[in-house]
Design an enzyme around this catalytic site. Structure first.
Site, PDB file in Angstrom:
ATOM      1  N   ASN A 285       0.853  -1.194   0.000  1.00  0.00           N
ATOM      2  CA  ASN A 285       0.000   0.000   0.000  1.00  0.00           C
ATOM      3  C   ASN A 285       0.888   1.243   0.000  1.00  0.00           C
ATOM      4  OD1 ASN A 285       0.528   0.810   2.835  1.00  0.00           O
ATOM      5  ND2 ASN A 285      -0.419  -1.165   3.252  1.00  0.00           N
TER       6      ASN A 285
ATOM      7  N   ILE B 176      -2.756  -6.507  14.412  1.00  0.00           N
ATOM      8  CA  ILE B 176      -1.707  -6.311  15.417  1.00  0.00           C
ATOM      9  C   ILE B 176      -2.196  -5.402  16.543  1.00  0.00           C
ATOM     10  CG2 ILE B 176       0.645  -5.426  15.748  1.00  0.00           C
ATOM     11  CD1 ILE B 176       0.998  -6.281  12.692  1.00  0.00           C
TER      12      ILE B 176
HETATM   13  O1  C5P Z   1      -8.865  -1.514  10.610  1.00  0.00           O
HETATM   14  P1  C5P Z   1      -7.906  -0.463  10.169  1.00  0.00           P
HETATM   15  O2  C5P Z   1      -6.833  -0.976   9.254  1.00  0.00           O
HETATM   16  O3  C5P Z   1      -8.548   0.786   9.663  1.00  0.00           O
HETATM   17  O4  C5P Z   1      -7.193  -0.019  11.538  1.00  0.00           O
HETATM   18  C1  C5P Z   1      -6.150   0.867  11.569  1.00  0.00           C
HETATM   19  C2  C5P Z   1      -5.348   0.681  12.821  1.00  0.00           C
HETATM   20  O5  C5P Z   1      -5.168  -0.700  13.118  1.00  0.00           O
HETATM   21  C3  C5P Z   1      -3.956   1.228  12.682  1.00  0.00           C
HETATM   22  O6  C5P Z   1      -3.525   1.656  13.973  1.00  0.00           O
HETATM   23  C4  C5P Z   1      -3.167   0.032  12.191  1.00  0.00           C
HETATM   24  O7  C5P Z   1      -1.789   0.160  12.524  1.00  0.00           O
HETATM   25  C5  C5P Z   1      -3.815  -1.074  12.960  1.00  0.00           C
HETATM   26  N1  C5P Z   1      -3.826  -2.366  12.262  1.00  0.00           N
HETATM   27  C6  C5P Z   1      -3.022  -3.398  12.720  1.00  0.00           C
HETATM   28  N2  C5P Z   1      -3.072  -4.624  12.107  1.00  0.00           N
HETATM   29  C7  C5P Z   1      -3.894  -4.856  11.067  1.00  0.00           C
HETATM   30  C8  C5P Z   1      -4.715  -3.812  10.590  1.00  0.00           C
HETATM   31  C9  C5P Z   1      -4.662  -2.584  11.194  1.00  0.00           C
HETATM   32  O8  C5P Z   1      -2.265  -3.187  13.666  1.00  0.00           O
HETATM   33  N3  C5P Z   1      -3.907  -6.036  10.501  1.00  0.00           N
END
Ligand code: C5P
Length: 401
Positions: free
Chosen positions: A209, A306
């Site tokens: 991305n 995460i």
């Molecule tokens: O669900 P979304 O991707 O919008 O959430 C964003 C937040 O979740 C950010 O803080 C991102 O670092 C964290 N995140 C994560 N692991 C994932 C997806 C998002 O830590 N697989």
């Protein structure tokens, strides 16, 4: 206290120069070693005699003065300072700085210096709003020049608006913030995720991305700068390693999760990475060939979350878990729901809809959402957002203590 700190104050042209006399007095009271340069514009508003009486030092004025150059060459003037403060910084002076001009002593010193610089702009509100000034300020900030003010209020020209030089106590606070490092996070451990993830399709291709890692890296640097023992788990980015940070480089979300888990326990975790939501099931071991018939159909499965796993890490849960929520509509509502769903304490919500330039850009407009509601932060550069977040985190721990 500023004792032993060497400051160089440049007073450029503007009615606010009278406040610089008070600034000189305060800086001397705090024990700083102060030298002053008065530009020819500045000399229209304050006299060299008043500046030198207050600073107790000769005032430097002329690039081509043999006496000045033999007593203290402009190169030494540039290098002998811990910080250069330009107050007031007129629109004209900021333009010269941004353009790298060096036609007088003050600008030559700035161009020859690698020391930190703080500017306190002061001008008419329309000049401050003008696209040229905006561009000059953006350029200077990109180069690391710090800024305090201007403030809104009555201007000397009789108008009301943004353009008043910051008040002396605010300039003093900005100077101290730069010269007296805030170590209020020492003794705390921090974990930050940053950048994108790369999810392999085969050994040469991957799903990724647009995340640049600018915000996450700046946060790790700001936390370390305030004394936190900081681990940065970063996906592939071209950002330089922030100073004083333990950087763990990973490619995939699964590797990022493992690296985060092995960094625990920490007091605060900030998840700024744009983790890929999906990975390719059974990535090919060797390069997929174009010639082998129809294009491959990629079967995807969900990556671990995460942030959610840190938010729900039981007795290993960091005391403060902070996430980012990049949204394109109903930003506060969506981010608030995400905060609850992922079990985190604070969400920094930002609007990444087309035209905001947040992804890969240098600025960020965020709202901090916690259990008390949403707090608007002004548009700032990513390093400024990082500084503000780090200070906020330090406040949290000082109240929790
Ligand atoms: O669900 P979304 O991707 O919008 O959430 C964003 C937040 O979740 C950010 O803080 C991102 O670092 C964290 N995140 C994560 N692991 C994932 C997806 C998002 O830590 N697989």
């Amino acid at each position: 206290m500023l004792s032993g700190k060497r400051l160089l104050l440049i007073v450029s042209g503007g009615i606010a120069a009278y406040k610089s006399l008070d600034l000189v007095r305060r800086l001397k009271e705090r024990g700083s070693e102060l030298r002053c340069i008065l530009t020819s514009g500045g000399a229209q508003f304050v006299t060299p005699l008043s500046l030198s009486s207050l600073s107790g030092e000769k005032v430097y004025r002329d690039l081509f003065s043999l006496t000045d150059e033999s007593e203290m060459g402009h190169i030494r003037l540039a290098r002998d300072a811990d910080l250069i403060v330009v107050a007031p910084a007129s629109a004209d002076f900021l333009a010269k700085m941004a353009g790298g001009l060096a036609g007088d002593l003050a600008t030559a010193v700035l161009l020859a210096s690698e020391r930190p610089v703080l500017v306190a702009p002061a001008m008419n509100a329309a000049m401050w709003r003008h696209a040229a000034t905006r561009r000059n300020i953006a350029l200077l900030e990109e180069q690391g020049v710090r800024r305090v003010g201007p403030e809104a209020g009555d201007l000397a020209c009789g108008e009301v608006g943004e353009g008043r030089m910051a008040e002396v106590p605010d300039i003093m606070a900005a100077i101290e913030e730069i010269l007296v490092p805030d170590t209020s996070l020492s003794g705390h451990r921090a974990l930050v995720t940053s950048g994108p993830t790369h999810e392999p399709i085969d050994p040469v291709r991957y799903i990724a991305n647009h995340s640049s890692g600018k915000q996450g890296h700046a946060i790790a640097g700001a936390l370390a700068g305030m004394g936190a023992e900081t681990t940065l788990v970063s996906g592939p980015t071209s950002q330089p390693d922030p100073e004083g940070v333990d950087v763990q480089r990973v490619e995939t979300a699964a590797q990022m999760l493992t690296a985060c888990q092995s960094a625990l326990p920490v007091d605060v975790a900030v998840c700024a990475a744009a983790v890929g939501d999906w990975k390719v099931n059974g990535a090919a071991e060797s390069k997929l060939k174009k010639t082998s018939g129809a294009p491959p159909i990629l079967a995807l499965s969900e990556n671990p979350d995460i942030l959610a796993s840190l938010g729900q890490a039981g007795n290993l849960r960091p005391a403060l878990v902070v996430g980012f929520a990049a949204e394109t509509e109903n930003v506060v509502e969506q981010a608030g729901a995400k905060r609850k769903a992922k079990g985190c304490d604070w969400m920094l919500a930002n609007d990444v809809s087309a035209g905001t330039g947040t992804f890969g850009g240098d600025e960020n407009t965020v709202q901090l959402i916690n259990n008390e509601g949403a707090e608007d932060w002004p548009t700032m550069t990513k390093p400024q957002v990082a500084e503000r977040l780090a200070r906020r985190i330090a406040d949290y721990f000082s109240h929790a203590a």
